[in-house]
Design an enzyme around this catalytic site. Structure first.
Site, PDB file in Angstrom:
ATOM      1  N   CYS A  75       0.870  -1.177   0.000  1.00 27.70           N
ATOM      2  CA  CYS A  75       0.000   0.000   0.000  1.00 27.70           C
ATOM      3  C   CYS A  75       0.907   1.228   0.000  1.00 27.70           C
ATOM      4  O   CYS A  75       1.562   1.524   0.991  1.00 27.70           O
ATOM      5  CB  CYS A  75      -0.918   0.011   1.217  1.00 27.70           C
ATOM      6  SG  CYS A  75      -1.958   1.495   1.349  1.00 27.70           S
ATOM      7  N   HIS A 168      -2.248  -4.679 -10.669  1.00 26.57           N
ATOM      8  CA  HIS A 168      -3.037  -3.558 -11.184  1.00 26.57           C
ATOM      9  C   HIS A 168      -3.370  -3.786 -12.649  1.00 26.57           C
ATOM     10  O   HIS A 168      -2.536  -4.266 -13.424  1.00 26.57           O
ATOM     11  CB  HIS A 168      -2.270  -2.237 -11.050  1.00 26.57           C
ATOM     12  CG  HIS A 168      -2.101  -1.796  -9.638  1.00 26.57           C
ATOM     13  ND1 HIS A 168      -2.969  -0.934  -9.023  1.00 26.57           N
ATOM     14  CD2 HIS A 168      -1.157  -2.119  -8.709  1.00 26.57           C
ATOM     15  CE1 HIS A 168      -2.578  -0.739  -7.768  1.00 26.57           C
ATOM     16  NE2 HIS A 168      -1.481  -1.452  -7.559  1.00 26.57           N
ATOM     17  N   GLU A 217     -10.068  -0.374  -5.585  1.00 26.83           N
ATOM     18  CA  GLU A 217      -9.057  -1.208  -4.947  1.00 26.83           C
ATOM     19  C   GLU A 217      -9.601  -2.586  -4.573  1.00 26.83           C
ATOM     20  O   GLU A 217     -10.729  -2.725  -4.097  1.00 26.83           O
ATOM     21  CB  GLU A 217      -8.509  -0.523  -3.687  1.00 26.83           C
ATOM     22  CG  GLU A 217      -7.672   0.719  -3.978  1.00 26.83           C
ATOM     23  CD  GLU A 217      -6.821   1.116  -2.795  1.00 26.83           C
ATOM     24  OE1 GLU A 217      -6.148   0.223  -2.227  1.00 26.83           O
ATOM     25  OE2 GLU A 217      -6.832   2.301  -2.431  1.00 26.83           O
ATOM     26  N   CYS A 226      -4.885   6.109  -4.238  1.00 24.03           N
ATOM     27  CA  CYS A 226      -4.203   4.813  -4.180  1.00 24.03           C
ATOM     28  C   CYS A 226      -2.777   5.020  -4.661  1.00 24.03           C
ATOM     29  O   CYS A 226      -2.555   5.310  -5.839  1.00 24.03           O
ATOM     30  CB  CYS A 226      -4.930   3.786  -5.037  1.00 24.03           C
ATOM     31  SG  CYS A 226      -4.105   2.177  -5.108  1.00 24.03           S
ATOM     32  N   GLY A 229      -1.605   2.351  -7.088  1.00 22.84           N
ATOM     33  CA  GLY A 229      -2.366   2.573  -8.303  1.00 22.84           C
ATOM     34  C   GLY A 229      -1.813   3.725  -9.121  1.00 22.84           C
ATOM     35  O   GLY A 229      -1.768   3.661 -10.359  1.00 22.84           O
TER      36      GLY A 229
END
Length: 283
Positions: A75, A168, A217, A226, A229
């Site tokens: 994260c 992703h 997410e 994110c 991301g």
């Protein structure tokens, strides 16, 4: 038990941060879900747990639980909150630390202006390792990238697949503000081509150094920001020949800066991390 926690956010991506060095933390999936619940618990996109390292050459271990109670690999916004937390709590006197995560070692640092930069490591671009099942599909070449066509509600969408320690799928859209992220996001997240599910990114290119981005997410739904991301989107945009480093990434909760200089080099993520409040909860 009574649990002490700190509520934090990075560009609107919000976290419950827990010191597991000075507290004994052994929770079930249901307890993690309860903590993240916005009505019956504290409320968060992710829960971040600070632990003692398991390796000799790192400072901390960093564990991440999504709002659905599942543990995940990485994260990016949370890593910035992690640094702010351990410095503010005087768990370290370093401005740059080495942290072990489920996906490997990261090296975040506190800048003089209070922003936090994280070396997120080199992106994983091999579809098999993302992981993405490309069996029976033919890649569509765009500059240095390979795009993959997946059927989403009867239409063929072209995705870049990238891992930043977590998977992703990034697609380019023309009007991200009005795009049906709430509809397509969960379909992409659970698509059979992604055996470990996936974070779905929706990127609008404004110019070669600025994008707007929304991310649905895995295990959390759409969040205000994110970090991984944003990294994945910029990597995809540069590989597609659409972007030049560094790139400003605007999300609903704020802005991040992403720098990447090509395959085999690390992605650098910079942005804020803010403490909102501290508290205790009975579990």
């Amino acid at each position: 038990m009574k649990l002490k926690f700190t509520k934090m956010h990075g560009a609107g991506n919000d976290f419950v941060v827990i010191d597991a060095i000075n507290q004994d933390i052994q929770f079930t999936t249901e307890q993690w879900k309860h903590i993240a619940d916005r009505r019956f618990g504290i409320g968060a996109d992710q829960i971040l747990v600070v632990e003692r390292p398991q390796q000799a050459d790192v400072d901390f271990r960093y564990r991440i639980y999504n709002a659905d109670g599942g543990e995940v690999e990485q994260c990016g916004n949370g890593s910035r909150a992690f640094v702010r937390f351990v410095i503010d709590k005087k768990l370290t006197d370093k401005s740059r630390i080495r942290v072990e995560t489920m996906s490997g070692i990261i090296e975040p640092r506190m800048e003089a202006d209070g922003r936090i930069t994280v070396d997120m490591g080199a992106p994983i671009l091999d579809p098999v390792k993302v992981p993405f099942d490309a069996t029976g599909l033919d890649a569509v070449a765009q500059a240095a990238d390979q795009l993959w066509s997946i059927d989403i509600q009867g239409k063929h969408c072209l995705f870049s697949v990238v891992s930043m320690g977590n998977p992703h799928a990034v697609q380019v859209v023309t009007d991200v503000a009005h795009y049906p992220v709430d509809i397509e996001g969960p379909i992409i997240e659970h698509h059979v081509r992604f055996p470990r599910r996936v974070n779905a990114g929706f990127m609008q290119v404004n110019n070669r150094q600025h994008i707007d981005l929304r991310v649905f997410e895995r295990g959390a739904g759409e969040t205000l920001a994110c970090g991984t991301g944003a990294c994945a989107a910029v990597v995809a945009g540069i590989r597609r020949g659409l972007l030049d480093s560094p790139v400003r990434v605007t999300m609903r909760g704020g802005e991040l800066s992403i720098a990447w200089h090509g395959e085999g080099t690390p992605v650098m993520l910079s942005g804020p991390a803010v403490t909102v409040f501290e508290g205790e909860i009975n579990l």
